[in-house]
Enzyme design. Sequence first.
Site, short mmCIF file in Angstrom:
data_model
loop_
_atom_site.label_atom_id
_atom_site.label_comp_id
_atom_site.label_asym_id
_atom_site.label_seq_id
_atom_site.Cartn_x
_atom_site.Cartn_y
_atom_site.Cartn_z
N ASP A 18 33.64 14.51 1.56
CA ASP A 18 33.28 14.29 2.97
C ASP A 18 34.41 13.53 3.65
O ASP A 18 34.81 12.45 3.22
CB ASP A 18 31.98 13.49 3.05
CG ASP A 18 31.40 13.46 4.45
OD1 ASP A 18 31.86 14.26 5.29
OD2 ASP A 18 30.49 12.64 4.69
N MET A 19 34.94 14.11 4.74
CA MET A 19 36.03 13.45 5.46
C MET A 19 35.52 12.19 6.17
O MET A 19 34.38 12.15 6.62
CB MET A 19 36.64 14.41 6.49
CG MET A 19 37.07 15.76 5.91
SD MET A 19 38.18 15.61 4.51
CE MET A 19 39.60 14.85 5.30
N TYR A 23 36.86 13.44 13.18
CA TYR A 23 37.38 13.71 14.52
C TYR A 23 38.37 12.62 14.95
O TYR A 23 39.38 12.91 15.59
CB TYR A 23 36.23 13.82 15.53
CG TYR A 23 35.37 15.04 15.36
CD1 TYR A 23 35.42 16.08 16.29
CD2 TYR A 23 34.49 15.17 14.29
CE1 TYR A 23 34.63 17.21 16.15
CE2 TYR A 23 33.69 16.29 14.14
CZ TYR A 23 33.77 17.30 15.07
OH TYR A 23 32.99 18.42 14.91
N ARG A 60 33.43 0.26 14.42
CA ARG A 60 32.12 -0.04 13.84
C ARG A 60 31.97 -1.52 13.56
O ARG A 60 30.87 -2.08 13.68
CB ARG A 60 31.92 0.78 12.56
CG ARG A 60 31.88 2.28 12.79
CD ARG A 60 31.65 3.04 11.51
NE ARG A 60 31.90 4.47 11.69
CZ ARG A 60 31.65 5.40 10.77
NH1 ARG A 60 31.15 5.04 9.60
NH2 ARG A 60 31.92 6.66 11.02
N ASP A 120 33.81 19.30 8.24
CA ASP A 120 34.43 18.17 7.55
C ASP A 120 33.83 17.86 6.18
O ASP A 120 34.00 16.76 5.66
CB ASP A 120 34.35 16.92 8.43
CG ASP A 120 32.91 16.51 8.73
OD1 ASP A 120 31.99 17.30 8.43
OD2 ASP A 120 32.71 15.41 9.26
N GLU A 121 33.15 18.81 5.56
CA GLU A 121 32.61 18.56 4.22
C GLU A 121 32.67 19.82 3.36
O GLU A 121 32.52 20.93 3.86
CB GLU A 121 31.19 18.00 4.29
CG GLU A 121 30.19 18.91 4.96
CD GLU A 121 28.79 18.32 4.98
OE1 GLU A 121 28.44 17.58 4.04
OE2 GLU A 121 28.04 18.62 5.92
#
EC number: 2.7.7.7
Length: 672
Positions: A18-19, A23, A60, A120-121
């Site tokens: 998983d990236m 984005y 985050r 992206d996965e």
Amino acid sequence: MPVARPEASDARVIAHVDMDCFYVQVEQRKQPELRGLPSAVVQYNEWQGGGLIAVSYEARKCGVKRSMRGDEAKAACPQIQLVQVPVARGKADLNLYRSAGSEVVSILAKSGKCERASIDEVYLDLTDAAESMLADAPPESLELIDEEVLKSHILGMNREDGDDFKESVRNWICREDADRRDKLLSCGIIIVAELRKQVLKETEFTCSAGIAHNKMLAKLASGMNKPAQQTVVPYAAVQELLSSLPIKKMKQLGGKLGTSLQTDLGVDTVGDLLQFSETKLQEHYGVNTGTWLWNIARGISGEEVQGRLLPKSHGSGKTFPGPRALKSLSTVQHWLNQLSEELSERLGSDLEQNKRIASTLTLHASAFRSKDSDSHKKFPSKSCPMRYGVTKIQEDAFNLFQAALREYMGSFGIKPQGNKLETWRITGLSVSASKIVDIPSGTSSIMRYFQSQPTVPSRSADGCVQGNVAMTASASEGCSEQRSTETQAAMPEVDTGVTYTLPNFENQDKDIDLVSEKDVVSCPSNEATDVSTQSESNKGTQTKKIGRKMNNSKEKNRGMPSIVDIFKNYNATPPSKQETQEDSTVSSASKRAKLSSSSHNSQVNQEVEESRETDWGYKTDEIDQSVFDELPVEIQRELRSFLRTNKQFNTGKSKGDGSTSSIAHYFPPLNR
């Protein structure tokens, strides 16, 4: 509905890659000055700064969440850098991110069976690679282990007091007394770490990974330690992982089924399912779902990695929240045209690059009635056979929407009238192409898929219509309201191997997320007529004649061909009188020769065969348009449009010999 599949008896090594905030990484690669800064990617939407679709880890830490809008993010983190998604046709253009995702897939696919799950996965089946490594260079024989491998998080790993974390990982990987399952996982740890390093080197993107014995566990593990890390789930640690996992976090349990487990059985975690027997679960949810629930509670899943690098479908959609909701059919049609244009481009690219063609077009929408809290019923999805070309997709998408709208408003006892939707609002639209198959080898040119070639659809052994079928949707009248069999992707010399059926909109599965087999059903129709074409040259002028013959085969064609198909591919100039007389003479002579002599069988048989068809021509000026009123409305429109086109085309091209041939006998007499 979940499907229970038995798990393979042999140990498998499955990875889910998983990236990390993908984005944002793509934008940071394009604008390196953003690296290390709190940043986020926002959708194309002016309302409150647009919705966030990706948030960097720096942002985050400042309290920014993906559920926020741009204005909220700036309030929480004033220094945040907001990057807007590229825009095309008034909506977000994700091609930049798709291309970047393809770069990653091309690297990961070299290691084994690879399934691209999204932009992206990716899922990887590394079983063969792990077995080869275990046979040639088992982990316990390695003197040096890469630093990235030693950063792995292994669930259930025992650590002695004071032991270094990396040293504990090394000891677990290099155990000589480990069973075969764990030894294969150790090989998988090394392989995945190397793949992640290669992705970073070639693309500048970081990614996280989960490594386990099946897809379900690997997916759960990949998000446990982000960013740029990997997590391993040995068989012995499965219950530790699942015992406290909220039931809604499990794939396929986030909706009604998960809610039912909570309310009906008091299940809050996956581990809570262990208290119920398989029989008890089957009593509540059926044999298949009950068995599936019993399996996942124990970490059992037999779902295979599909070995698919290309997407199963293409789609384009847009939401219209709040005051931006659509209020008229004209605005709906405008946006459907934009979405269809993007979808057509992606289909054309897939066709050109991958030699694949989609079979089904599906429309999804969402709607509500203002000042009515009880109006949030699910807007029905509609499907029809796929036709290639921007205009055709736009036309079919709008027809599907109108059919769905009639059904939706009909559920409230209301009939749509005029262009305005009155108090109704459309808050979301999407079009998608699915059931994508490879084009058979031997196809001479893929451009044939974009050319209109009128062919009569044939019927397969199971009674389904074959070929891409153009149709106009109807909700209440089913397929009989408007019908056309103009084949848009026909290849006469090659069977595409794809079977299509005309949709019945009265019996459709309303699940918006899936295009099920029952979305497209066969529609009865009249027997089709086979139209053949002959051409010959006379006095330097090429003319075409239309031959009409009935098919004597036991297998009858289905579908009502558009009447324009009979005319539009033929020259509207009738044969001259001299040509007609010559043809008649040849026909009569050949018949007499057949009866009087058997010495010239080869030549005469050929002439008799040619004479079996009654040749006729027509001149557009002689068609009595008053008979059109007796024809169905759809055919009236087609014929009038065709005649206008031919009148313009044939202006100034008359032979001048006064020869005419009437087509009036094709139509029934008009009772005046």
